[in-house]
Write an enzyme that holds these catalytic residues in place. Structure first.
Site, mmCIF file in Angstrom:
data_model
loop_
_atom_site.group_PDB
_atom_site.id
_atom_site.type_symbol
_atom_site.label_atom_id
_atom_site.label_comp_id
_atom_site.label_asym_id
_atom_site.label_seq_id
_atom_site.Cartn_x
_atom_site.Cartn_y
_atom_site.Cartn_z
ATOM 1 N N HIS A 81 0.184 5.116 7.119
ATOM 2 C CA HIS A 81 0.865 5.693 5.960
ATOM 3 C C HIS A 81 1.254 7.148 6.167
ATOM 4 O O HIS A 81 0.484 7.928 6.733
ATOM 5 C CB HIS A 81 -0.045 5.596 4.728
ATOM 6 C CG HIS A 81 -0.485 4.206 4.436
ATOM 7 N ND1 HIS A 81 -1.651 3.679 4.938
ATOM 8 C CD2 HIS A 81 0.092 3.214 3.712
ATOM 9 C CE1 HIS A 81 -1.776 2.427 4.536
ATOM 10 N NE2 HIS A 81 -0.726 2.116 3.803
ATOM 11 N N ASP B 181 -2.732 8.454 7.877
ATOM 12 C CA ASP B 181 -3.675 7.534 8.508
ATOM 13 C C ASP B 181 -2.892 6.659 9.497
ATOM 14 O O ASP B 181 -1.708 6.914 9.740
ATOM 15 C CB ASP B 181 -4.453 6.732 7.453
ATOM 16 C CG ASP B 181 -3.589 5.759 6.655
ATOM 17 O OD1 ASP B 181 -2.422 5.522 7.046
ATOM 18 O OD2 ASP B 181 -4.063 5.211 5.648
ATOM 19 N N SER C 225 0.802 -1.231 0.000
ATOM 20 C CA SER C 225 0.000 0.000 0.000
ATOM 21 C C SER C 225 0.829 1.272 0.000
ATOM 22 O O SER C 225 0.325 2.333 -0.363
ATOM 23 C CB SER C 225 -0.934 0.024 1.206
ATOM 24 O OG SER C 225 -0.194 0.052 2.412
#
Length: 370
Positions: free
Chosen positions: A334, A331, A41
């Site tokens: 990240h 978040d 991600s």
């Protein structure tokens, strides 16, 4: 990084292609360079948007600071690391491989194969169901090369790939979304932390050699970030705001062994094919001293809920900070776009403390001579 995907290479380039006569694509102009991205991600540009999975970033407020101000599938408030490296070298961002717009000349820019939630091991991220595991990403890279060969021929495709830049980001999820996912996991029962780390390095080596076999010749390989310092780990493992001990131990074991493995591979190949990106040192700088980098905090996520905004995922009903530029984390897992910019600047110009055996500016300068 994420429990959607994990931690924390890179790149593409400007392509110059011309259409000749009846729509045939001519070989790229001298100096043009493709960019290929693999991993989780931290570098996913939206592949998971096209998959039936919970590991996705396709709803607000993701993308709030992206030019469109809409979610793109990037786990960021704006640009992610591959985007920012593209900008540094004057290229357009590569599209996610599953994006239907990736056709024709856009294929010559490169492709992003990354998928949030994956790891080095196939059993990492099983809770996310339908994600593109790393060996499937490599199969799609083969498929990509067949598609490009139909466009510009086999020899030109080989040249395009050989001269391309590659970023691969793996490892963090194998710890946070596998080994440490719950207090008792199958991998914990099977391996001690040092044994598990050796397994990861052994398997990562196979992945890198497979990339080499598929034509990659300049590969930026990121280590994990400071796994115990992300808001998600602080929320569930920290009682006093200190980085969580076990995930930090994991990062301390993994990253030096990754550098050693890369040194060994390059010696075996007789060329500096693989470049270690010391992501943990890059992030430690602003985690240890956020104010020096203009951040008000490196502990609290901009978007989230619970302690440190580190519980669950970022959604439309989460707490949302008004100024993303003063937060190191977007978040629970990240970095913000601004933190990513700091990381990418270090990738471009950092010393061998951060980039071994050379930084990206040196790579670009060297390769421009060949």
């Amino acid at each position: 990084m994420a429990r959607l995907a994990s931690p924390p290479s890179v790149f593409f380039t400007i392509f110059a292609v011309a259409m000749v006569f009846i729509g045939t694509v001519a070989p790229q102009a001298e100096g043009a360079r493709a960019f290929y991205v693999f991993g989780d991600s931290l570098v996913d540009n939206g592949n998971n948007n096209y998959l039936f999975t919970s590991a996705r970033a396709d709803s607000p407020p993701y993308g709030i600071d992206y030019p469109s101000h809409r979610p793109t599938g990037r786990f960021s408030n704006g640009y992610n690391i591959p985007d920012l490296i593209s900008q540094q070298i004057g290229a357009e961002s590569t599209l996610a491989y599953l994006n239907p717009q990736l056709t024709g000349q856009k294929l010559l820019v490169g492709a992003n194969f990354a998928s949030a939630g994956i790891g080095i091991l196939n059993d990492t991220g099983i809770q996310f169901a339908n994600i593109i595991r790393i060996y499937r990403q490599l199969e799609l890279f083969q498929e990509y090369q067949r598609r490009v060969s139909a466009l510009i021929g086999i020899e030109q495709t080989k040249r395009l790939v050989n001269k391309g830049l590659v970023l691969i980001t793996l490892g963090g999820n194998d710890y946070v979304n596998n080994y440490f996912l719950t207090p008792i996991t199958a991998r914990r029962l099977q391996y001690s932390l040092p044994e598990f780390t050796r397994l990861l390095i052994t398997e990562y080596r196979k992945i890198l050699m497979r990339l080499y076999d598929l034509g990659a010749r300049r590969v930026l390989v990121t280590g994990t970030g400071p796994l115990g310092c992300v808001p998600a780990e602080l929320a569930v493992r920290s009682t006093n705001g200190q980085c969580a001990e076990e995930p930090q131990q994991a990062a301390a074991l993994f990253n030096p062994r990754l550098v050693q493995m890369i040194q060994s591979l390059n010696q075996e190949l007789g060329s500096d094919v693989f470049v270690a990106v010391n992501a943990v040192e890059m992030q430690n700088n602003f985690i240890d001293n956020p104010q020096a980098f203009g951040f008000v905090t490196s502990k609290v996520a901009c978007c989230g809920q619970g302690p440190y905004n580190g519980v669950g995922t970022c959604t439309a009903v989460s707490n949302l900070c008004p100024n993303r530029d003063i937060y190191a984390f977007w978040d629970p897992f990240h970095p913000t776009e601004r933190a990513n910019k700091i990381i990418v600047q270090t990738i471009m110009t950092g010393s061998d403390k951060y980039m071994y055996p050379m930084n990206l500016s040196t790579i670009m300068a060297m390769d421009s001579q060949t």
